[in-house]
Scaffold this active site. Structure first.
Site, PDB file in Angstrom:
ATOM      1  N   GLY A  41       0.837  -1.196   0.000  1.00  0.00           N
ATOM      2  CA  GLY A  41       0.000   0.000   0.000  1.00  0.00           C
ATOM      3  C   GLY A  41       0.869   1.242   0.000  1.00  0.00           C
TER       4      GLY A  41
ATOM      5  CD  GLU B 116      -1.017   1.627  -4.529  1.00  0.00           C
ATOM      6  OE1 GLU B 116      -2.181   1.372  -4.923  1.00  0.00           O
ATOM      7  OE2 GLU B 116      -0.735   1.852  -3.321  1.00  0.00           O
TER       8      GLU B 116
ATOM      9  CG  HIS C 243      14.328  36.927  -2.794  1.00  0.00           C
ATOM     10  ND1 HIS C 243      14.420  35.722  -3.464  1.00  0.00           N
ATOM     11  CD2 HIS C 243      15.576  37.438  -2.766  1.00  0.00           C
ATOM     12  CE1 HIS C 243      15.667  35.521  -3.834  1.00  0.00           C
ATOM     13  NE2 HIS C 243      16.395  36.558  -3.421  1.00  0.00           N
TER      14      HIS C 243
END
Length: 473
Positions: A187, A210, A452
């Site tokens: 899973g 999976e 920034h």
């Protein structure tokens, strides 16, 4: 005569205790019935203990990269006992916090197992509730309203029963005493991916299996591909479109083997442990629902947008109703239910606006729908991508993998989905969630000034990229 309550909540997990506090704020007489510890799965067996362990894994990885930053401290080693001790300490501290919050709001916690009895002379509206206490005694409470918040438990694969040693679930994994040499994780949703990332950083050889075409099957495919690329770079074995054959499981000494089928090819996998992470099932059995008109489908309780069941005075929230089995969803569902009970006009939850987070390395976070879902719903889409590799703060931090992807409707410019993979994206997704709540366009997100140097610049640049206006890429 049974004691009278405005509201009785069965289950003291995140959904239950948040609902109780909101009910107390609104002046309702409320009590919580809990058979174990308040805080529920998230606090004791899920979110918090696993994230504490993931943080230790992250720190171990970071310590091994210190030379790149000009810091020399010698070889970093793992003290797994200390990892688990820290995890337990954090959980204990948070547990005390929840207990304090309930006490502060005058919410009694009744220790025991609650079972709905249906309408009765005690409570013809919601039905009486029998509380079975640990000492074998029982009592009947008579609430005007009931919220079922009984949560969930790890789901097993048919034919692959947990033994707590070789075949384990996430509950068992939280009690490991050492790191296994190898682990097969069945899973690759959020739980499986997080444990794969953690165990790999701790030095365990990981195979991730999976059934669906890609890992993180509920996330955008581009995000899933990027995570798979990163995991493979870390030497994890990833098998997708893979069906586990439970009947082939064999325990041989200190190892367990299982066969996995991919198309016409069958492969035998061998590891020290198998971790089954195929989702969670609702803990709604044996709570008396058969005595009510409450409707149940595949174990999950059916509710309307106000969390009401077919019995108008019985509500259900959280993992017990399925859907997005997330702690923050359960909490908000609890608030909606309580405000409905209190006669307010709560705003129903738009599940497309719920942020989803996976705490792997790198992290994954998203809100809204995927590109595939957008096209399936008939949207003409335009997409903007921006890589963290082009962000100065990511270079400074030494974490440059990943990107931000923004999906917008080409005709209306409405945001449809924001998907991220990279450093600290679980902390950044709230900006996208707020943008969607306020019905912002990608242009509005893009012209919002992002400071920034920060990682959040990637959101602004991805938003500009929707219209081909990204500056730095």
């Amino acid at each position: 005569m049974a004691e009278q309550y405005d509201l009785l909540i069965l289950g003291g997990g995140t959904g239950g205790y948040v609902a109780a506090i909101r009910a107390a704020q609104l002046g309702l007489k409320v009590a919580v019935v809990e058979k174990e510890k308040v805080g529920g799965t998230c606090l004791h067996k899920g979110c918090m203990p696993s994230k504490a362990m993931l943080k230790s894994a992250e720190m171990l990885h970071a310590a091994r990269k210190l030379d790149e930053f000009g810091v020399s401290v010698g070889d970093a080693t793992l003290n797994f006992a200390k990892v688990m001790e820290r995890k337990d300490k954090i959980v204990a501290q948070l547990h005390k916090g929840v207990q304090h919050l309930l006490k502060k709001n005058n919410v009694p916690v009744i220790e025991g197992f609650g079972r709905v009895m249906g309408p009765s002379i005690f409570s013809p509206r919601a039905g009486a509730v029998r509380i079975e206490r640990p000492d074998g005694e029982s009592e009947i409470l008579a609430p005007n309203n009931v919220i079922i918040a009984t949560g969930s438990r790890p789901k097993a694969l048919p034919g692959l029963a947990f033994d707590g040693d070789k075949i384990i679930n996430s509950d068992h994994a939280l009690e490991l005493t050492d790191v296994p040499r190898s682990m097969i994780i069945i899973g690759a949703g959020a739980i499986g991916v997080e444990w794969a990332s953690m165990m790999n950083d701790f030095g365990c050889e990981v195979t991730l299996v999976e059934y669906m075409p890609h890992i993180l099957p509920l996330e955008d495919e581009e995000i899933a591909k990027e995570l798979a690329r990163n995991f493979k770079k870390r030497k994890m074995n990833i098998l997708t479109n893979a069906k586990v054959l439970p009947e082939t499981v064999q325990i041989e000494g200190n190892e367990v083997t299982v066969q996995v089928q991919q198309g016409d090819k069958t492969e035998t996998l061998r590891a020290e442990k198998i971790l089954v992470a195929v989702g969670r099932e609702a803990a709604t059995d044996n709570i008396g629902l058969e005595a009510t008109e409450v409707q149940v489908e595949r174990g999950f309780i059916k509710v309307n947008s106000f969390m009401q069941t077919a019995e108008s005075n019985i509500f259900a929230i959280g993992d017990a109703i399925g859907g997005l089995q997330l702690a923050h969803v359960a909490a908000h569902e609890g608030i909606v239910a309580v405000e409905k009970i209190a006669g307010l006009d709560p705003h129903p939850i738009n599940y497309d606006h719920v942020p989803r987070c996976t705490y792997s390395r790198p992290e994954v976070a998203s809100v809204g729908i995927t590109e595939k879902q957008a096209r399936e719903r008939g949207h003409e889409v335009k997409v903007g991508n921006f890589p963290f590799r082009a962000i100065g703060k990511a270079l400074v931090n030494g974490e440059v993998d990943g990107f931000v992807k923004i999906i917008s409707d080409a005709k209306t410019n409405d945001l449809l989905g924001v998907h991220m993979i990279g450093p600290h994206v679980t902390d950044m997704i709230s900006e996208a969630g707020l943008a969607m709540l306020l019905d912002a366009t990608a242009w509005e997100v893009g012209v919002s000034i992002h400071p920034h140097p920060t990682l959040s610049e990637a959101i602004g640049e991805a938003a500009l990229a929707v219209d081909g206006k990204a500056i730095h890429y």
